[in-house]
Design a protein around this motif. Structure first.
Motif, PDB file in Angstrom:
ATOM      1  N   ILE A   1      41.625  14.700  12.073  1.00 16.13           N
ATOM      2  CA  ILE A   1      42.457  14.943  10.889  1.00 16.13           C
ATOM      3  C   ILE A   1      43.752  14.143  10.912  1.00 16.13           C
ATOM      4  O   ILE A   1      44.475  14.108   9.905  1.00 16.13           O
ATOM      5  CB  ILE A   1      42.791  16.443  10.748  1.00 16.13           C
ATOM      6  CG1 ILE A   1      43.590  16.938  11.961  1.00 16.13           C
ATOM      7  CG2 ILE A   1      41.533  17.261  10.540  1.00 16.13           C
ATOM      8  CD1 ILE A   1      44.241  18.294  11.751  1.00 16.13           C
ATOM      9  N   GLU A   2      44.065  13.518  12.049  1.00 20.19           N
ATOM     10  CA  GLU A   2      45.294  12.726  12.120  1.00 20.19           C
ATOM     11  C   GLU A   2      45.143  11.624  13.149  1.00 20.19           C
ATOM     12  O   GLU A   2      44.446  11.774  14.157  1.00 20.19           O
ATOM     13  CB  GLU A   2      46.504  13.619  12.456  1.00 20.19           C
ATOM     14  CG  GLU A   2      47.850  12.910  12.376  1.00 20.19           C
ATOM     15  CD  GLU A   2      48.128  12.267  11.021  1.00 20.19           C
ATOM     16  OE1 GLU A   2      47.474  11.246  10.722  1.00 20.19           O
ATOM     17  OE2 GLU A   2      49.002  12.762  10.291  1.00 20.19           O
TER      18      GLU A   2
ATOM     19  N   GLU B   1      47.342   2.241  10.653  1.00 22.20           N
ATOM     20  CA  GLU B   1      47.822   2.946   9.467  1.00 22.20           C
ATOM     21  C   GLU B   1      46.768   2.934   8.356  1.00 22.20           C
ATOM     22  O   GLU B   1      46.563   3.933   7.662  1.00 22.20           O
ATOM     23  CB  GLU B   1      49.129   2.327   8.970  1.00 22.20           C
ATOM     24  CG  GLU B   1      50.339   2.670   9.827  1.00 22.20           C
ATOM     25  CD  GLU B   1      50.661   4.155   9.786  1.00 22.20           C
ATOM     26  OE1 GLU B   1      51.014   4.665   8.701  1.00 22.20           O
ATOM     27  OE2 GLU B   1      50.554   4.819  10.842  1.00 22.20           O
ATOM     28  N   ALA B   2      46.089   1.791   8.205  1.00 15.23           N
ATOM     29  CA  ALA B   2      45.019   1.719   7.202  1.00 15.23           C
ATOM     30  C   ALA B   2      43.828   2.565   7.629  1.00 15.23           C
ATOM     31  O   ALA B   2      43.191   3.220   6.792  1.00 15.23           O
ATOM     32  CB  ALA B   2      44.605   0.262   6.984  1.00 15.23           C
TER      33      ALA B   2
ATOM     34  N   LEU C   1      40.721   7.752   7.234  1.00 17.97           N
ATOM     35  CA  LEU C   1      40.413   9.028   7.877  1.00 17.97           C
ATOM     36  C   LEU C   1      40.782  10.211   6.986  1.00 17.97           C
ATOM     37  O   LEU C   1      40.104  11.239   6.984  1.00 17.97           O
ATOM     38  CB  LEU C   1      41.140   9.081   9.214  1.00 17.97           C
ATOM     39  CG  LEU C   1      41.062  10.299  10.112  1.00 17.97           C
ATOM     40  CD1 LEU C   1      41.200   9.858  11.571  1.00 17.97           C
ATOM     41  CD2 LEU C   1      42.180  11.287   9.803  1.00 17.97           C
ATOM     42  N   HIS C   2      41.847  10.065   6.217  1.00 20.39           N
ATOM     43  CA  HIS C   2      42.315  11.155   5.367  1.00 20.39           C
ATOM     44  C   HIS C   2      41.513  11.303   4.081  1.00 20.39           C
ATOM     45  O   HIS C   2      41.688  12.295   3.366  1.00 20.39           O
ATOM     46  CB  HIS C   2      43.785  10.947   5.021  1.00 20.39           C
ATOM     47  CG  HIS C   2      44.705  11.308   6.138  1.00 20.39           C
ATOM     48  ND1 HIS C   2      46.059  11.003   6.124  1.00 20.39           N
ATOM     49  CD2 HIS C   2      44.482  11.941   7.313  1.00 20.39           C
ATOM     50  CE1 HIS C   2      46.618  11.443   7.237  1.00 20.39           C
ATOM     51  NE2 HIS C   2      45.678  12.007   7.971  1.00 20.39           N
ATOM     52  N   GLU C   3      40.647  10.337   3.792  1.00 18.31           N
ATOM     53  CA  GLU C   3      39.833  10.432   2.587  1.00 18.31           C
ATOM     54  C   GLU C   3      38.605  11.300   2.859  1.00 18.31           C
ATOM     55  O   GLU C   3      37.872  11.072   3.820  1.00 18.31           O
ATOM     56  CB  GLU C   3      39.410   9.041   2.122  1.00 18.31           C
ATOM     57  CG  GLU C   3      40.571   8.181   1.670  1.00 18.31           C
ATOM     58  CD  GLU C   3      40.155   6.819   1.163  1.00 18.31           C
ATOM     59  OE1 GLU C   3      41.013   6.109   0.599  1.00 18.31           O
ATOM     60  OE2 GLU C   3      38.972   6.459   1.321  1.00 18.31           O
TER      61      GLU C   3
ATOM     62  N   GLU D   1      34.029  11.514  13.027  1.00 22.77           N
ATOM     63  CA  GLU D   1      33.734  12.377  14.159  1.00 22.77           C
ATOM     64  C   GLU D   1      34.437  11.810  15.386  1.00 22.77           C
ATOM     65  O   GLU D   1      34.697  10.606  15.470  1.00 22.77           O
ATOM     66  CB  GLU D   1      32.231  12.487  14.398  1.00 22.77           C
ATOM     67  CG  GLU D   1      31.562  11.194  14.838  1.00 22.77           C
ATOM     68  CD  GLU D   1      30.068  11.394  15.090  1.00 22.77           C
ATOM     69  OE1 GLU D   1      29.448  12.201  14.380  1.00 22.77           O
ATOM     70  OE2 GLU D   1      29.529  10.732  16.001  1.00 22.77           O
ATOM     71  N   ALA D   2      34.768  12.682  16.322  1.00 18.86           N
ATOM     72  CA  ALA D   2      35.506  12.273  17.522  1.00 18.86           C
ATOM     73  C   ALA D   2      34.612  12.403  18.743  1.00 18.86           C
ATOM     74  O   ALA D   2      33.977  13.431  18.952  1.00 18.86           O
ATOM     75  CB  ALA D   2      36.755  13.136  17.693  1.00 18.86           C
TER      76      ALA D   2
END
Length: 251
Positions: free
Chosen positions: A151-152, A202-203, A208-210, A216-217
């Motif tokens: 999520i971040e 940053e991009a 990731l925020h979309e 997945e991690a």
């Protein structure tokens, strides 16, 4: 599957003498440059379509490729003094020509199982790597996980952010075809919007925020790796990380 290796930067924090400056991917550990190690490990895993984003002293990188007899596609970022998002933008054609894409920093020494985990599986997926054993501070790019999804992705976290686990990003990402195409668009927007000085993470964070592109991690805690940013990282890589890796990388 295609790999894009970002190797354009100058690495000013390495504090190399002006007449001895090398791209960090040419640093040698165990008799092999980081660049050669990347390419041979990728080849062993069946990833032969490799694009190398170059800039600073790309002539030395080309000489190294001639020496080892490996031939990735080279893409020149003439604005390498600025942010790495420019290098991602320069590789837009490779991002958008179909299939899953690996996006990799060139200045990392790592255990081969880390790359194996990133490549594993045939289903289209956005995937990043997380190491939960990391030193707190402003330098690590942090990954926050909630319900199994990233999520971040940032060095500085927003106060009050809630998550299940946190770790450090290794700087390697796997993007599905749609995710890779979207990242190319985001990188172009950064460049057009006077944000070309920013790091490419940053991009990736915006992607990731979309909701359409969840990541997945993959937890690689316990596997040895190090990103080479400072002179002391070279020493640690030689003394601590390299002895934990397999001796040599088959061609």
């Amino acid at each position: 599957m295609r790999a894009i290796i970002l190797a354009a930067g100058r690495g000013l924090r390495m504090q190399q003498p002006a007449d001895q400056e090398l791209p960090k991917c040419l640093l040698r550990f165990g008799g092999m440059s980081l660049l050669e190690r990347h390419l041979r490990l990728l080849g062993r895993l069946g990833v032969h379509d490799v694009v190398l984003g170059v800039g600073f002293r790309h002539d030395l990188i080309e000489a190294e490729l001639d020496r080892v007899g490996l031939r990735p596609q080279l893409v020149l970022n003439e604005g390498f003094e600025f942010g790495s998002v420019l290098t991602v933008h320069a590789t837009a054609q490779a991002l958008t020509r179909g299939g899953d894409v690996l996006l990799m920093d060139a200045d990392v020494l790592y255990h081969e199982q880390i790359l194996e985990g990133l490549v594993a599986g045939d289903r289209p997926v956005n995937r990043l790597l997380i190491d939960r054993d990391f030193e707190a501070g402003d330098e690590p790019v942090k990954v926050c996980i909630r319900d199994g999804i990233a999520i971040e992705l940032r060095k500085q976290l927003v106060p009050g952010l809630t998550y299940d686990s946190i770790g450090e990003s290794i700087g390697f990402f796997r993007l599905c075809e749609s995710g890779a195409r979207r990242l190319a668009t985001l990188a172009a927007e950064y460049v057009a919007g006077s944000r070309a000085h920013l790091p490419h993470e940053e991009a990736v964070r915006d992607l990731l925020h979309e909701e359409a592109h969840p990541f997945e991690a993959l937890d690689i805690t316990g596997l040895p790796w190090i990103e080479i940013d400072f002179p002391e990282d070279v020493t640690r890589a030689e003394r601590e990380i390299l002895p934990q890796l397999q001796v040599g990388v088959p061609g």
